[in-house]
Design a protein around this motif. Structure first.
Motif, short mmCIF file in Angstrom:
data_model
loop_
_atom_site.label_atom_id
_atom_site.label_comp_id
_atom_site.label_asym_id
_atom_site.label_seq_id
_atom_site.Cartn_x
_atom_site.Cartn_y
_atom_site.Cartn_z
N CYS A 75 0.86 -1.19 0.00
CA CYS A 75 0.00 0.00 0.00
C CYS A 75 0.90 1.23 0.00
O CYS A 75 2.12 1.11 -0.04
N GLY A 76 0.28 2.40 0.05
CA GLY A 76 1.06 3.63 0.01
C GLY A 76 1.98 3.77 1.20
O GLY A 76 3.10 4.26 1.08
N VAL A 77 1.52 3.35 2.36
CA VAL A 77 2.31 3.51 3.58
C VAL A 77 3.63 2.74 3.49
O VAL A 77 4.68 3.22 3.89
N CYS A 78 3.58 1.53 2.92
CA CYS A 78 4.79 0.69 2.87
C CYS A 78 5.43 0.75 1.49
O CYS A 78 6.26 -0.09 1.17
N LYS A 79 5.07 1.74 0.70
CA LYS A 79 5.60 1.90 -0.66
C LYS A 79 5.47 0.60 -1.44
O LYS A 79 6.38 0.16 -2.15
N GLN A 80 4.33 -0.05 -1.28
CA GLN A 80 3.97 -1.28 -2.01
C GLN A 80 4.83 -2.49 -1.64
O GLN A 80 4.73 -3.53 -2.28
N THR A 81 5.69 -2.38 -0.62
CA THR A 81 6.55 -3.52 -0.32
C THR A 81 5.90 -4.49 0.66
O THR A 81 6.33 -5.63 0.78
N GLY A 82 4.89 -4.02 1.41
CA GLY A 82 4.28 -4.88 2.41
C GLY A 82 5.04 -4.88 3.74
O GLY A 82 4.64 -5.54 4.68
N TRP A 83 6.14 -4.14 3.79
CA TRP A 83 6.97 -4.12 4.99
C TRP A 83 7.25 -2.69 5.43
O TRP A 83 7.35 -1.80 4.59
N VAL A 84 7.42 -2.51 6.71
CA VAL A 84 7.78 -1.20 7.25
C VAL A 84 9.04 -1.36 8.08
O VAL A 84 9.13 -2.23 8.95
N GLU A 85 10.03 -0.52 7.78
CA GLU A 85 11.30 -0.60 8.49
C GLU A 85 11.13 -0.10 9.93
O GLU A 85 10.51 0.93 10.17
N ILE A 86 11.68 -0.85 10.89
CA ILE A 86 11.55 -0.39 12.28
C ILE A 86 12.89 -0.13 12.96
O ILE A 86 12.96 0.71 13.83
N LEU A 87 13.92 -0.83 12.58
CA LEU A 87 15.19 -0.57 13.26
C LEU A 87 16.37 -1.04 12.43
O LEU A 87 16.24 -1.86 11.53
N GLY A 88 17.53 -0.49 12.76
CA GLY A 88 18.79 -0.93 12.19
C GLY A 88 19.56 -1.69 13.26
O GLY A 88 19.45 -1.37 14.44
N SER A 89 20.33 -2.69 12.83
CA SER A 89 21.03 -3.49 13.83
C SER A 89 22.24 -4.14 13.20
O SER A 89 22.48 -4.00 12.00
N GLY A 90 22.97 -4.86 14.00
CA GLY A 90 24.09 -5.61 13.45
C GLY A 90 25.01 -6.11 14.55
O GLY A 90 24.86 -5.75 15.72
N MET A 91 25.95 -6.96 14.13
CA MET A 91 26.97 -7.44 15.06
C MET A 91 28.01 -6.33 15.22
O MET A 91 28.48 -5.78 14.21
N VAL A 92 28.35 -6.01 16.46
CA VAL A 92 29.28 -4.91 16.69
C VAL A 92 30.60 -5.19 15.98
O VAL A 92 31.18 -6.28 16.10
N HIS A 93 31.05 -4.23 15.19
CA HIS A 93 32.28 -4.40 14.39
C HIS A 93 33.47 -4.56 15.33
O HIS A 93 33.59 -3.83 16.31
N PRO A 94 34.35 -5.52 15.03
CA PRO A 94 35.52 -5.71 15.91
C PRO A 94 36.30 -4.41 16.11
O PRO A 94 36.85 -4.17 17.20
#
Ligand SMILES: [Zn+2]
Lengths: 814, 354
Positions: free
Chosen positions: B284-303
């Protein structure tokens, strides 16, 4: 970055629909932000079912049909196609649609029969030349479904959010490599008709060479990592063939002419920016990569004259700059209709210098975007070959001489050992060595299993982001798929870090203020400020808010004015946030709470007396502000720890802990309309925010946890005996304040004094001038018995004698 | 009716005093409790009635006391009588002032209550507190740090290559003289890692700054909340598990997904999406037709980040995430313009208090 679905398919065969391809790229490579069907002109077309079809009464070749287009009613549509058949699905243009050929569909009568729209043939939709009949759809879709949803028509643009560490993805080739790994197909450059010109092997030189009669020189190391040039003569500049225009259109690039289009095509195909100079416009038969001279000028292709600095790199002829390196060519040597010979530049410019130049010129281009992120120097020979052949194919001409290749070479990358055990530690799941190696090989790494634990990896030249083992582990994770890893909660150890005491304090103060009926705000911390006493933002967004606030009441006052301008005058706002004062290095940062009250103490009620006196009594005043200050002070510093000292001018009370000033209660002067009530503010420091370095870079300074002390007031017995009260109505000289009297009373009233309450103040009338009448109610209580009248009398006498002697305060005669 | 105060026929002075005190205390209480004139009259008769009043009994017994005790007992009796009479009169006046029983039971019960102002936390605070609550269940505590930071804590220690396009996403407000306004809460990761030995499980809320013009969808100062978890053997599985659990608690049981991303300070990096709540994944328009909404960024802490903070990156590993409570508040409350969160219009803030 834009890529074309069809262009990708020309590089690597795959079956995925655009939507599936989007999901594949998003889950393994980089997020696809948008999918743009390039046939938006077909957006109004819907799938429709012909429910009935009968012969037109007045025509041999027309049909009268009833069409279900999902609107909830059947439409009468006249159709001339021989293949229309009841029960089948066709593309349908409702009335109001503008067809690709510009025809507007309107409701009209055809030989006496009404037609509300049109069933479409492929040619009418611009999908081919077939106009023998309407396009029968063999899909499973409800009437009313947009046609573009069920029939991929035309090309689709994918807008990919390429992260700054992956310049290799800034081309169709780069994206195709990733798709190829996912679908297990090879990548091959599409064949272009006529693009097979023979090109002599480039001659490699360290700094200076010659091709086609032009001297090519790189004047200084570090300006460019590799610079290749070729001379093509005998070209005819003109429009590009249709396929080339289409390709460029699909990625949002406008066709200019065949030569420029060829260079743009290679930029999007391989990620290598190139530039064609009109050779006849280059002076002195030379091309020089050099530093710009300060103040040197060039008119770039966009027609703007730019003044250069000596930190910038230019491509010059013997006399003057002809291009800003890696960013934009000059108008002087632009390829035009009359150009017949060109010098083609294929280079790899220094990322940092390109970035600095782009920023200082404020000029970002497809080329600068790629050079800033890094263009693989090893790509240049293939890109040169591809571009030359494409130019010759679309504009004619021939290569004059062997191209020149100024390249000192790059050191070969060292193999990276990747420990399978480390993969397991970081990713939390076992990925066997064979699988690790095969995943990496899929995207161009040379990976060899050396032992059960070690895979030795050579990184391809285009993957400049891969430098350490962890970079390879990320490759393994994304190529295997983030979804392939479990998400079960595993046992963990409790952390060592206690809650930050300032956070707990802020929470306590916030809860108290909300409980007291105040509204929390979180406004912008920028203020008008002044040159001294404030911290200035060096690059502020607005000059009238270029400073950081030193106190929260500054911000809250502006917020109060905002509300007053909207006729809101009953305010009770607070904020807990950082304040800043200039200091030697970083600003002195403190966490403050600020509260502002003005207007009514509570909402009006129908039982309220309708009198000015009552309204006045119901309006926030200094005593409410004092109560608020006491509330936050008690929460923050403990009951009674903060002393309230009379402040100067508009300050009501200065709040002190010992000799240290920790806050203020003040009347606020606002830019307020006449109807506004007076505003009062409380500001209290909740402590300094430590911004000193914890430890030097690369080191730590561990220390034990410090827990905020818990304040406990010991239990006091609930009284079992009745209290005895005593009212003291006193005549107090104006020079003596109530606090002093109260302290004097406490001094002599004895231990059994339970509470003391000031309940009346008045002056004038029968009260002699220079004095005022103050009345206190003292409550006494003995823990074990009732106090006798005599005992109370004794206390009264003591207190009065003491007050008279020390303060000249006497009982008021009744 | 209350039980009668038992007074022996021949009491001692102490007994007399004790009972008298009890009686007057009870009488005062009863008077005060009387809701209307009838109830007050009944109470008066019970305690101060001429014939059967409870006080009358004490007057009679007074004569039976030993002679030497009579003066004091008499004084006490008079005091008790005065106290009761005063209390009776006070209540009589109060009841008169009430007119009738309209205060205890108003005739028209549909009339509005007498309200106090209600306080309210800011919506962004409510979001932060909700996130905090969920992570506390998983053993996280709160760390905070300064908003004015050094270049090293904000960028250098977090593995930002100098002069790199990665910096473009962090358009920075610099301070005159030294320092800058932190562009994210991640400097607190470094401060925490330098101060406390692992295991570390912290949540870091705070205000951050970007050089973005104030418009309906951008603000130059906004809230961020991030989490950091470092110990031996912490893996991508722990990251997925914790964040998935968080998302299920916070957004309800909606599907989630992780996709590759890039942050200089994490590797591998992953952004987390939750299925679009508006369209249920259909696009839909809210999710730019992707069906998903981004909520957070994450990752393994870089050494490199661990190493910058003096942590042995071979021995320890872990993950971090960051999200924007302001953005969540906006979508949660359906606020059309981010500036409403900053304007501090009481008509908005009072909505939250309702
Ligand atoms: Zn949606």
């Amino acid at each position: 970055m834009n890529v074309s679905y069809e262009w990708l398919r020309a590089l690597v065969p795959f079956r995925e629909t655009p939507a599936k391809l989007r999901d594949l790229i998003t889950s393994r490579v980089a997020t696809v932000d948008e999918l743009v069907p390039l046939r938006q002109d077909l957006a109004p077309i819907v799938v429709a079912r012909v429910v009935e079809a009968g012969r037109h009464p007045d025509s041999d070749h027309l049909w009268v049909t009833k069409v279900d287009a999902g609107t909830g009613e059947l439409l009468d549509v006249v159709c001339g196609a021989p293949n229309v058949e009841a029960g089948k699905l066709y593309p349908f243009a409702p009335t109001g649609t503008t067809m690709p050929n510009g025809l507007k569909i309107e409701r009209r009568r055809i030989r006496g029969q009404t037609s509300n729209g049109m069933l479409c043939s492929p040619r009418e939709l611009g999908l081919g030349e077939d106009h023998e009949g309407i396009l029968e759809l063999s899909v499973d879709a409800a009437p009313g479904t947009p046609f573009l949803k069920v029939m991929p028509a035309g090309d689709t643009k994918l807008v990919i959010d390429v992260s700054p560490n992956r310049p290799d993805l800034l081309s169709h080739l780069g994206v195709a490599r990733e798709i190829a790994a996912a679908v297990d197909s090879p990548v091959t450059l599409p064949r272009i008709d006529g693009a097979d010109a023979a090109i002599p092997t480039a001659s490699r030189v360290r700094a200076e060479g010659r091709t086609g009669g032009v001297d090519v020189r790189v004047q200084e190391e570090g300006l460019v990592r590799r610079y290749m040039a070729a001379v093509i003569r005998g070209i005819r500049v003109g429009p590009s063939p249709e396929w080339l225009v289409r390709r460029l259109e699909a990625v949002g690039s406008r066709s200019i002419n065949n030569v420029v289009d060829a260079t743009n095509y290679v930029l999007h195909e391989l990620g290598q920016p190139t530039h064609a100079f009109d050779l006849q416009r280059l002076g002195g038969g030379a091309i020089v990569v050099r530093r710009a001279r300060a103040g040197e000028r060039i008119v770039t292709l966009d027609g703007i004259e730019r003044t250069l600095a000596d930190t910038m790199t230019v491509i010059a002829d013997a006399q003057r700059p002809q291009a800003v390196a890696g960013i934009m060519g000059g108008r002087d040597s632009e390829v035009s209709e009359s150009t017949t010979e060109i010098l083609l530049e294929v280079a790899s410019f220094d990322p940092a210098r390109t970035r600095a130049t782009r920023r200082s010129l404020g000029l970002s281009t497809d080329a600068s975007y790629r050079f800033e992120r890094g263009v693989d120097p090893l790509l240049a020979p293939a890109a040169l070959e591809r571009t030359v052949r494409l130019i010759v194919a679309v504009a004619g001409g021939r290569v004059d001489d062997a191209p020149v290749d100024v390249y000192a070479g790059d050191s070969l990358p060292m193999p990276l050992p990747l420990r399978v055990s480390r993969v397991r530690t970081i990713l939390g799941d076992v990925v066997p060595a064979d699988e690790v190696a095969s995943l990496l090989r899929g995207v161009g790494f040379d990976a060899r299993v050396e032992s059960n634990d070690v895979v030795r990896v050579m990184t391809p030249s285009w993957r400049i982001d891969v430098q350490r083992e962890i970079d390879l582990i990320e490759e393994v994770a994304r190529l295997r798929g983030y979804d392939s890893f479990p998400d079960e909660i595993r046992p963990f150890r409790a952390g060592n870090v206690p809650d930050d005491p300032q956070w707990l304090l802020a929470r306590r103060v916030r809860d108290a203020l909300v409980g007291a009926g105040l509204l929390e705000t979180r406004p912008m911390p920028f203020v008008r400020g002044a040159d001294t006493g404030y911290v200035r933002v060096a690059n502020p967004l607005a000059e009238n808010e270029a400073f950081l606030r030193r106190d929260i009441l500054d911000t809250l006052s502006r917020r109060a004015e905002y509300n007053l301008a909207r006729m809101q005058g009953d305010l009770r706002l607070f904020e807990i946030g950082a304040t800043f004062l200039p200091d030697e290095s970083l600003p002195h940062e403190e966490l403050h709470v600020g509260a502002l009250i003005m207007g009514r103490r509570r909402p009006p009620h129908f039982t309220d007396p309708k009198s000015d006196e009552f309204d006045r009594a119901m309006t926030f005043d200094a005593w409410d502000a004092k109560a608020l200050a006491e509330l936050v002070c008690d929460q923050a510093y403990g009951p009674g720890a903060v002393s309230f000292v009379a402040g100067s001018s508009d300050e009501l009370w200065e709040l002190r802990v010992g000799e240290r000033r920790v806050g203020i209660v003040r009347a606020l002067s606002l830019d307020a309309p006449v109807w506004a009530k007076p505003a009062f503010g409380v500001e209290l420091s909740l402590g300094i925010v430590d911004s000193t370095n914890v430890a030097p870079a690369g080191q730590h300074a561990y220390r034990g946890a410090e827990y905020a002390p818990v304040r406990v007031k010991p239990f006091r017995a609930i009284p079992s005996q009745p209290a005895s009260t005593m009212d003291l109505a006193l005549l107090v000289p104006q020079s003596v304040d109530a606090g002093t009297v109260e302290r004097a009373i406490r001094d002599v009233a004895g231990d059994l004094l339970e509470s003391i309450l000031l309940f009346d103040e008045h002056s004038g009338g029968k009260i002699e001038t220079g004095s005022r009448s103050l009345a206190w109610r003292l409550t006494f209580r003995h823990p074990e018995r009732t106090l006798s009248a005599k005992e109370m009398e004794g206390r009264r006498t003591n207190v009065l004698r003491h007050l008279e002697k020390t303060l000249n305060v006497r009982p008021r005669s009744t | 009716m209350t039980t009668s105060v038992m007074l022996p026929d021949n009491p001692t002075l102490d007994e007399y005093k004790k009972r008298l005190a009890e009686l007057s205390e009870r009488g005062v209480t009863e008077f005060a409790r009387a809701a209307n004139a009838d109830e007050l009259e009944a109470a008066r008769i019970e305690f101060l009635g001429d014939q059967r009043g409870k006080l009358r009994e004490f007057q009679i017994v007074l004569g039976k006391l030993p002679k030497e005790a009579r003066p004091e007992a008499g004084r006490l009796f008079n005091a008790a009588k005065a106290r009761l009479t005063d209390a009776l009169e006070l209540r009589r006046q109060e009841i008169a002032k009430l007119g009738d029983d309209s205060t205890t039971r108003p005739a028209d019960l549909t009339m509005p209550a007498r309200r106090s102002w209600r306080g309210a936390k800011h919506p962004v605070t409510l979001v932060i507190e909700e996130i905090e609550g969920i992570f506390r269940e998983l053993g996280f505590t709160i760390a905070i740090g300064p908003e004015a930071e050094t270049e090293w804590y904000n960028f250098g220690a977090l593995n930002f290559p100098p002069n790199h396009p990665a910096m473009d996403l962090h358009d920075t407000l610099y301070l005159s003289g030294e320092g800058l306004l932190r562009t994210h809460t991640s400097p607190v990761q470094i401060r925490t890692l330098q101060r406390y030995a692992p295991p570390i499980r912290v949540l870091i809320p705070g205000r951050v700054y970007r050089r973005d013009f104030f418009d309906p969808s951008h603000a130059p100062a906004f809230e961020q909340i991030e989490g950091l978890c470092i110990d031996e053997g912490i893996s991508f599985v722990d990251l997925k598990a914790t964040l998935t659990r968080f998302a299920n608690r916070f957004f309800g049981q909606r599907p989630t997904r992780f996709r590759p991303s890039f942050f200089p300070f994490t590797e591998p990096s992953a952004e987390m999406d939750v299925q679009c709540g508006v369209c249920g994944g259909q696009g839909c328009g809210v999710c730019k037709q992707t069906g998903w909404v981004e909520i957070l960024g994450s990752g393994m802490v870089h050494p490199a980040v661990l190493e910058a903070a003096g942590v042995d990156s071979e021995r320890y590993s872990g993950w971090a995430f960051g999200m924007g409570p302001g953005r969540i508040a906006i979508s949660r409350y359906g606020i059309p313009d981010i500036r409403i969160l900053y304007d501090s219009d009481v008509r908005f803030l009072e909505q939250i208090s309702e």
